[in-house]
Design a protein around this motif. Sequence first.
Motif, PDB file in Angstrom:
ATOM      1  N   VAL A 138       0.884  -1.167   0.000  1.00 35.37           N
ATOM      2  CA  VAL A 138       0.000   0.000   0.000  1.00 35.37           C
ATOM      3  C   VAL A 138       0.918   1.213   0.000  1.00 35.37           C
ATOM      4  CG1 VAL A 138      -1.786   1.272   1.251  1.00 35.37           C
ATOM      5  CG2 VAL A 138      -1.790  -1.240   1.276  1.00 35.37           C
ATOM      6  N   THR A 139       0.825   2.014  -1.027  1.00 35.20           N
ATOM      7  CA  THR A 139       1.699   3.189  -1.109  1.00 35.20           C
ATOM      8  C   THR A 139       1.242   4.259  -0.120  1.00 35.20           C
ATOM      9  OG1 THR A 139       0.361   4.309  -2.777  1.00 35.20           O
ATOM     10  CG2 THR A 139       2.055   2.761  -3.583  1.00 35.20           C
ATOM     11  N   GLU A 140       2.122   5.213   0.125  1.00 36.38           N
ATOM     12  CA  GLU A 140       1.773   6.323   1.015  1.00 36.38           C
ATOM     13  C   GLU A 140       0.566   7.083   0.466  1.00 36.38           C
ATOM     14  OE1 GLU A 140       3.768  10.329   3.017  1.00 36.38           O
ATOM     15  OE2 GLU A 140       5.078   8.767   2.200  1.00 36.38           O
ATOM     16  N   GLU A 141       0.542   7.296  -0.847  1.00 38.92           N
ATOM     17  CA  GLU A 141      -0.584   7.999  -1.464  1.00 38.92           C
ATOM     18  C   GLU A 141      -1.894   7.215  -1.257  1.00 38.92           C
ATOM     19  OE1 GLU A 141      -2.152   9.412  -5.880  1.00 38.92           O
ATOM     20  OE2 GLU A 141      -0.092   8.720  -5.651  1.00 38.92           O
ATOM     21  N   GLU A 142      -1.834   5.899  -1.460  1.00 36.17           N
ATOM     22  CA  GLU A 142      -3.030   5.069  -1.254  1.00 36.17           C
ATOM     23  C   GLU A 142      -3.485   5.129   0.198  1.00 36.17           C
ATOM     24  OE1 GLU A 142      -2.530   1.567  -4.615  1.00 36.17           O
ATOM     25  OE2 GLU A 142      -1.313   1.453  -2.792  1.00 36.17           O
ATOM     26  N   LEU A 143      -2.532   5.046   1.116  1.00 34.65           N
ATOM     27  CA  LEU A 143      -2.889   5.113   2.532  1.00 34.65           C
ATOM     28  C   LEU A 143      -3.570   6.440   2.852  1.00 34.65           C
ATOM     29  CD1 LEU A 143      -2.942   4.125   5.465  1.00 34.65           C
ATOM     30  CD2 LEU A 143      -0.700   5.201   5.735  1.00 34.65           C
ATOM     31  N   LEU A 144      -3.032   7.525   2.353  1.00 35.44           N
ATOM     32  CA  LEU A 144      -3.625   8.830   2.625  1.00 35.44           C
ATOM     33  C   LEU A 144      -5.042   8.916   2.043  1.00 35.44           C
ATOM     34  CD1 LEU A 144      -0.507  11.130   2.177  1.00 35.44           C
ATOM     35  CD2 LEU A 144      -1.513  10.271   4.305  1.00 35.44           C
ATOM     36  N   ASN A 145      -5.250   8.327   0.879  1.00 39.25           N
ATOM     37  CA  ASN A 145      -6.601   8.289   0.307  1.00 39.25           C
ATOM     38  C   ASN A 145      -7.528   7.444   1.175  1.00 39.25           C
ATOM     39  OD1 ASN A 145      -6.112   9.967  -1.897  1.00 39.25           O
ATOM     40  ND2 ASN A 145      -5.452   8.261  -3.193  1.00 39.25           N
ATOM     41  N   TYR A 146      -7.037   6.290   1.635  1.00 42.04           N
ATOM     42  CA  TYR A 146      -7.839   5.443   2.530  1.00 42.04           C
ATOM     43  C   TYR A 146      -8.157   6.206   3.814  1.00 42.04           C
ATOM     44  CZ  TYR A 146      -6.375   1.429  -0.365  1.00 42.04           C
ATOM     45  OH  TYR A 146      -6.130   0.565  -1.393  1.00 42.04           O
ATOM     46  N   TRP A 147      -7.152   6.883   4.339  1.00 43.31           N
ATOM     47  CA  TRP A 147      -7.309   7.637   5.593  1.00 43.31           C
ATOM     48  C   TRP A 147      -8.430   8.666   5.460  1.00 43.31           C
ATOM     49  CZ3 TRP A 147      -5.173   7.052  10.357  1.00 43.31           C
ATOM     50  CH2 TRP A 147      -5.332   8.113  11.265  1.00 43.31           C
ATOM     51  N   LEU A 148      -8.403   9.384   4.349  1.00 44.94           N
ATOM     52  CA  LEU A 148      -9.411  10.426   4.124  1.00 44.94           C
ATOM     53  C   LEU A 148     -10.796   9.849   3.840  1.00 44.94           C
ATOM     54  CD1 LEU A 148      -7.306  12.911   1.959  1.00 44.94           C
ATOM     55  CD2 LEU A 148      -8.006  13.189   4.342  1.00 44.94           C
ATOM     56  N   GLY A 149     -10.850   8.700   3.172  1.00 43.72           N
ATOM     57  CA  GLY A 149     -12.128   8.121   2.778  1.00 43.72           C
ATOM     58  C   GLY A 149     -12.734   7.148   3.781  1.00 43.72           C
ATOM     59  N   PHE A 150     -11.952   6.754   4.782  1.00 42.91           N
ATOM     60  CA  PHE A 150     -12.437   5.763   5.740  1.00 42.91           C
ATOM     61  C   PHE A 150     -13.504   6.373   6.648  1.00 42.91           C
ATOM     62  CE2 PHE A 150     -12.359   3.256   9.621  1.00 42.91           C
ATOM     63  CZ  PHE A 150     -12.386   1.975   9.119  1.00 42.91           C
ATOM     64  N   GLU A 151     -14.623   5.698   6.757  1.00 35.53           N
ATOM     65  CA  GLU A 151     -15.704   6.162   7.636  1.00 35.53           C
ATOM     66  C   GLU A 151     -15.591   5.428   8.966  1.00 35.53           C
ATOM     67  OE1 GLU A 151     -19.378   5.713   5.452  1.00 35.53           O
ATOM     68  OE2 GLU A 151     -18.660   7.014   3.851  1.00 35.53           O
ATOM     69  N   ARG A 152     -14.987   6.115   9.929  1.00 36.06           N
ATOM     70  CA  ARG A 152     -14.764   5.507  11.230  1.00 36.06           C
ATOM     71  C   ARG A 152     -16.093   5.193  11.914  1.00 36.06           C
ATOM     72  NH1 ARG A 152     -10.989   8.067   9.216  1.00 36.06           N
ATOM     73  NH2 ARG A 152      -8.817   7.780   9.678  1.00 36.06           N
ATOM     74  N   PRO A 153     -16.134   4.085  12.646  1.00 36.88           N
ATOM     75  CA  PRO A 153     -17.365   3.732  13.366  1.00 36.88           C
ATOM     76  C   PRO A 153     -17.814   4.857  14.292  1.00 36.88           C
ATOM     77  CG  PRO A 153     -15.846   1.899  13.354  1.00 36.88           C
ATOM     78  CD  PRO A 153     -15.092   3.077  12.813  1.00 36.88           C
ATOM     79  N   GLN A 154     -19.120   4.992  14.399  1.00 38.75           N
ATOM     80  CA  GLN A 154     -19.719   6.045  15.215  1.00 38.75           C
ATOM     81  C   GLN A 154     -20.339   5.446  16.477  1.00 38.75           C
ATOM     82  OE1 GLN A 154     -19.399   9.375  14.156  1.00 38.75           O
ATOM     83  NE2 GLN A 154     -18.025   8.300  12.779  1.00 38.75           N
ATOM     84  N   GLU A 155     -20.684   6.316  17.414  1.00 47.02           N
ATOM     85  CA  GLU A 155     -21.222   5.879  18.697  1.00 47.02           C
ATOM     86  C   GLU A 155     -22.478   5.039  18.557  1.00 47.02           C
ATOM     87  OE1 GLU A 155     -21.721   9.049  21.503  1.00 47.02           O
ATOM     88  OE2 GLU A 155     -19.700   9.814  21.154  1.00 47.02           O
ATOM     89  N   ASP A 156     -23.290   5.289  17.537  1.00 45.20           N
ATOM     90  CA  ASP A 156     -24.527   4.521  17.382  1.00 45.20           C
ATOM     91  C   ASP A 156     -24.289   3.116  16.828  1.00 45.20           C
ATOM     92  OD1 ASP A 156     -23.866   5.595  14.839  1.00 45.20           O
ATOM     93  OD2 ASP A 156     -25.948   5.413  14.190  1.00 45.20           O
ATOM     94  N   GLU A 157     -23.058   2.804  16.458  1.00 47.40           N
ATOM     95  CA  GLU A 157     -22.720   1.443  16.030  1.00 47.40           C
ATOM     96  C   GLU A 157     -22.306   0.658  17.281  1.00 47.40           C
ATOM     97  OE1 GLU A 157     -20.699   1.007  12.047  1.00 47.40           O
ATOM     98  OE2 GLU A 157     -20.262   3.125  12.437  1.00 47.40           O
ATOM     99  N   SER A 158     -23.304   0.208  18.008  1.00 47.52           N
ATOM    100  CA  SER A 158     -23.067  -0.379  19.333  1.00 47.52           C
ATOM    101  C   SER A 158     -22.478  -1.779  19.288  1.00 47.52           C
ATOM    102  CB  SER A 158     -24.374  -0.397  20.130  1.00 47.52           C
ATOM    103  OG  SER A 158     -25.338  -1.157  19.435  1.00 47.52           O
ATOM    104  N   ASP A 159     -22.386  -2.371  18.109  1.00 48.63           N
ATOM    105  CA  ASP A 159     -21.857  -3.723  17.992  1.00 48.63           C
ATOM    106  C   ASP A 159     -20.373  -3.726  17.612  1.00 48.63           C
ATOM    107  OD1 ASP A 159     -22.247  -2.669  15.475  1.00 48.63           O
ATOM    108  OD2 ASP A 159     -23.381  -4.376  14.701  1.00 48.63           O
ATOM    109  N   ILE A 160     -19.665  -2.650  17.930  1.00 49.32           N
ATOM    110  CA  ILE A 160     -18.259  -2.520  17.556  1.00 49.32           C
ATOM    111  C   ILE A 160     -17.368  -2.525  18.788  1.00 49.32           C
ATOM    112  CG2 ILE A 160     -16.545  -0.958  16.545  1.00 49.32           C
ATOM    113  CD1 ILE A 160     -18.335  -0.462  14.304  1.00 49.32           C
TER     114      ILE A 160
END
Length: 166
Positions: A138-160
Motif C-alpha cells: 500500500v503506497t503512502e498515497e493510497e494510505l492517505l486516500n484510505y485515511w481520508l475516505g475511511f468512515e470511522r465507526p460512530q457511537e450509534d454502532e453499538s456492535d463494535i
Amino acid sequence: MKKFDIQNQVVIMCGISGAGKTQYALRLVEEGFFRLSTDVMIWEKVGDKLFSLSKEEQKRLFAECREEVFKQLKSLLKSGTKVVVDATHCKRMVRDEIRKIYNETDIKPVFVYCYAEKEELLRRLSQRKGEGPDDLIVTEEELLNYWLGFERPQEDESDIIFCKTD
C-alpha cells in the motif's frame, strides 16, 4: 485476547490497511475461527500480478472477491462454523448492509475496529514487500486516500469493539 472476542459466531474486522486486522484475525483462527479474507482470495487468483493491474481492474477484483466472501460466509454459518471476516469494511453503508443480513437471523456479528495513528500505519506499510496476501503493498498515497475516505465507526454502532494497535 478478551473473552467476548470469541463468543460471537461471526467477527467482522474493520480498519485501514496496516491497522492490525489480520494479526487480530489470525489470533481468532488460533481460537477455532475460520478466516475469510478478500486479500487471500485475490492473491490466490492473481498473486503478485495484482500490482500490475489497473486501479479499475483491482477495484473490480476486490468487489468480486468481497461477494465471494459473503457467499462462503453464508455457507459456513449454516454449518455452525465460527468465522472471522478479514477485510477493511471502510464504509458505514457496507457495515449497515452486513447488519441487515444478520437482522434476519439469530446470529449477531461483532465488528472489531482496529486503528492506529497515521504515522504508525505509514511505518508498518513501508515494511511490506508484496510477498503474499497478508503483505500487500500500500503506497503512502493510497494510505492517505484510505485515511481520508475511511468512515470511522460512530457511537450509534453499538456492535463494535474498538482495538487500538501499537
